[in-house]
Design an enzyme around this catalytic site. Structure first.
Site, mmCIF file in Angstrom:
data_model
loop_
_atom_site.group_PDB
_atom_site.id
_atom_site.type_symbol
_atom_site.label_atom_id
_atom_site.label_comp_id
_atom_site.label_asym_id
_atom_site.label_seq_id
_atom_site.Cartn_x
_atom_site.Cartn_y
_atom_site.Cartn_z
ATOM 1 N N TYR A 101 0.861 -1.192 0.000
ATOM 2 C CA TYR A 101 0.000 0.000 0.000
ATOM 3 C C TYR A 101 0.891 1.234 0.000
ATOM 4 O O TYR A 101 1.888 1.286 0.723
ATOM 5 C CB TYR A 101 -0.874 0.009 1.268
ATOM 6 N N GLU A 189 -3.376 7.389 -4.047
ATOM 7 C CA GLU A 189 -3.276 6.132 -3.302
ATOM 8 C C GLU A 189 -3.148 4.962 -4.276
ATOM 9 O O GLU A 189 -3.871 4.914 -5.272
ATOM 10 C CB GLU A 189 -4.533 5.957 -2.449
#
Lengths: 379, 294
Positions: A101, A189
């Protein structure tokens, strides 16, 4: 302004980040044609501005064209957290060894940019943040300094990624920060950022929120603005440049300033009514803006009364009053209007309205009284 | 006393030659604010209502001894205007302009902290500051504020700043200073900066704080109230009934995952000993009770 995944990937690709080839599709036939061009296997991915797509059945692997047809048919029209799927992204499938992530956003408390990197990706990062906060390596970046390579390396080292992923991740993070700053994003993101069995680090999903205030230096943002999903009322308000959020009630609300508009919604609720919308005409609104706002509210069949709550600062009372009169001359307003007007040039505004007051146009002294009146008229 | 400004504050208006700047510059001057100069790179030597225009803030400071600047420049120029004001030598900058990109705000906030640590920035996207009877910089209508204290006001929302002033005036309660800090992601001056200044100001006996959903500035302010404030606080948080996940206007007020909700903010403030109203009128009534008991 939220981008769809495929727009986010196109945005990232402009900054040299590795993304998979793919095509947007709006029907089953388009999805099949895209898969034929790309070559199977592909992923069929719902394009919606919300998370949890996978769980809702909005992301499927398709090994052949029949599977593409089946999945595309199932996913188009699917309701994911209240968002109806209207577009798909057909993407060449990737082999995944590991999932990470990575993100950048503005930390309002620290007043610096915040980078987050975790080797526990591909899952709900909120859960990781709550249950295992140490699994997320964080870096705070002073916007004056920017993010240099040494800092990026130390940050990646802190995240304990395997050696094979380090170089690729450092490279992607540097490009991601450039995309974030040069692109004026509120959020970028990648979840998941993947390591392939061949040792390549690759962007598998993209979430991008752009700062609408920066549009003046990004001409290309108009294309994203056009694809924002809006209901009919929101579309009409947007076309007039108004800040509008549709709600479920019967009292149409018009106020100046986000704070006062929110407070007006609160007060309508608190006196037993239900607002049909939040509408902020903004600072310095003139007669034309007020007339436009009234037209938008008037076109909402759920509206039974209209509450105009104005406290003039940069907005001037006489302009508001003129706008109301102008709107009533321009279009037949169906619902009774209750006005509360204070602040800059309120006396002038009230004087303009006074001769026009009747059972369709009323004035109250206070915000609470005006809310009560509007709620009474709506029921 | 007042905080940040007083009757001696001399103000430059960057953008005085524009429509908003000239309008509010005139209103501020009529209120009694010392409006001493305006700036425009190409209009030096001219004037607006007799107020001289200089090429830049540095020239205006040299000629007038101004200590504050008020920015009415369109959003694309605000980053440059803030830095010009700091480099020009003022100590207090009020940026009224809305719609400034968040990255610009983050940049000049940090650049000021580093290179001009003594300069205070208020805003952007704020209504400004008014010390009733002494000084009004920005877009607040002067007549809605009663002078003479004892309440200090700090607010994130422009229009609710006026509403708070108005609620108090209706109850014949005066204000020492009213500061609109603005609802943008990185405000130059925070709730805590204002609470700290009000706590130190002998004339301010109580504080009214107006917040809204989104971010965590109110929770941070509640911590400060709990640990550092001796003066009573009354508060209101806008957006009590806002639907989750909807972005209400420019304020960046987005509620997600239970963070930044009005309920969480109200609870934090109550826990810190503040009195919290459900709407501006209720908050005004709570403040009236506090003032009656002073």
């Amino acid at each position: 302004m939220d981008l769809f995944e495929h727009q986010g990937k196109e945005f990232f690709a402009q900054y040299g980040m590795p993304v998979s080839p793919g095509e947007a599709a709006f029907s089953v036939d388009e999805a099949v044609a895209a898969a034929e061009r790309l070559g199977t296997p592909v992923m069929v991915k719902a394009q919606v501005h919300t998370g949890g797509r996978g769980k809702a059945g909005g992301v499927k692997f398709a090994g052949d064209i029949d599977a593409v047809r089946e999945h595309a048919g199932n996913i188009l029209g699917l309701d994911i957290n209240g968002h109806i799927v209207q577009r798909l992204w057909i993407e060449k499938a990737s082999d995944i060894a590991e999932e990470y992530y990575a993100s950048f956003t503005l930390d309002r408390s620290a007043k610096k940019h915040l980078g987050m990197l975790s080797k526990e990706g591909g899952v709900e990062i909120e859960t990781v943040a709550e249950e295992n906060p140490d699994a997320i390596a964080k870096v705070w970046i002073d916007p004056v300094d920017g993010l240099d390579e040494d800092v990026t390396r130390a940050w990646v080292a802190a995240a304990n990624l395997p050696d094979a992923a380090v170089e690729g991740t450092v490279d992607i993070l540097q490009k991601l920060y450039t995309a974030y700053t040069e692109g004026d994003a509120d959020l970028v993101e990648i979840n998941p950022l993947i390591l392939t069995p061949e040792g390549k680090v690759h962007v598998l999903d993209a979430k991008v929120t752009l700062d609408g205030n920066s549009e003046f230096r990004h001409e290309d943002y108009a294309q994203y603005d056009e694809t924002q999903p809006r209901d009919e009322r929101e579309e009409a308000a947007h076309a007039k440049g108004l800040q509008y959020v549709g709600l479920e009630g019967s009292v149409g609300v018009i106020a100046n300033g986000a704070g006062l508009a929110m407070s007006t919604v609160d007060v309508v609720n608190q006196v037993g009514g239900s607002p049909a919308n939040f509408l902020d005409i903004g600072g310095g609104a003139n007669a034309d803006v007020m007339a436009g706002a009234l037209e938008v509210i008037n076109n909402d069949p759920a509206v039974k009364s209209i509450f105009i709550n104005i406290f003039g600062g940069i907005t001037r009372g006489e302009e508001v009053a003129n706008g109301i009169i102008e709107a009533m001359n321009r279009v037949a307003i169906d619902s009774p209007i209750v006005i509360r007007l204070d602040g800059t040039n309120a006396d002038e505004g009230r004087a303009i309205l006074a001769p026009n007051l009747d059972d369709k146009l009323m004035m109250e002294e206070t915000m609470l009284d005006a809310a009560r009146k509007a709620v009474e008229l709506a029921s | 006393m007042s905080i940040f400004v007083d009757e001696n504050t001399k103000v430059i208006y960057q953008g005085l030659t524009g429509s908003q700047g000239s309008y509010y510059g005139r209103l501020n001057a009529e209120y009694g604010t010392q409006v001493v100069a305006g700036t425009h790179p190409k209009k030096a030597g001219s004037d607006v209502d007799g107020v001289p225009i200089y090429a830049n803030v540095g020239d205006a400071v040299a000629a007038t001894g101004a200590t504050a600047s008020c920015i009415f420049i369109p959003a694309p120029g605000v980053r440059g205007a803030v830095m010009e004001a700091a480099e020009g030598g003022v100590e207090f900058i009020v940026a009224i302009t809305e719609g400034v990109p968040a990255h610009d705000e983050a940049y000049f906030y940090n650049e000021l902290k580093r290179s001009f640590p003594k300069v205070r920035l208020l805003g952007p996207n704020c209504p400004g500051i008014i010390s009733p009877g002494k000084c009004n910089i920005g877009i607040t209508a002067g007549h809605i504020a009663k002078e003479g204290g004892p309440v200090g006001i700090v607010s994130r929302s422009g229009t609710l700043t006026y509403q708070a002033l108005y609620e108090l005036k209706q109850k014949d309660i005066g204000v020492t200073t009213c500061v609109g800090i603005g609802g943008d992601p990185v405000p130059g001056t925070s709730f805590i900066d204002c609470l700290e200044a009000f706590e130190a100001d002998p004339e301010t006996k109580a504080v009214m704080m107006i917040g809204e959903i989104g971010g965590s500035a109110e929770e941070e302010a509640a911590d400060f109230i709990k640990n550092h404030m001796t003066k009573p606080v009354a508060s209101y948080i806008a957006g009590v009934t806002a639907p989750p996940g909807k972005k209400m206007g420019h304020a960046g007020a987005i509620v997600s995952g239970g963070k930044g909700t009005a309920a969480a903010k109200m609870e934090a403030l109550q826990d810190a000993g503040a009195k919290v109203g459900n709407n501006p009128t209720e908050a005004g009534e709570l403040m009236a009770e506090i003032v009656a008991g002073l």
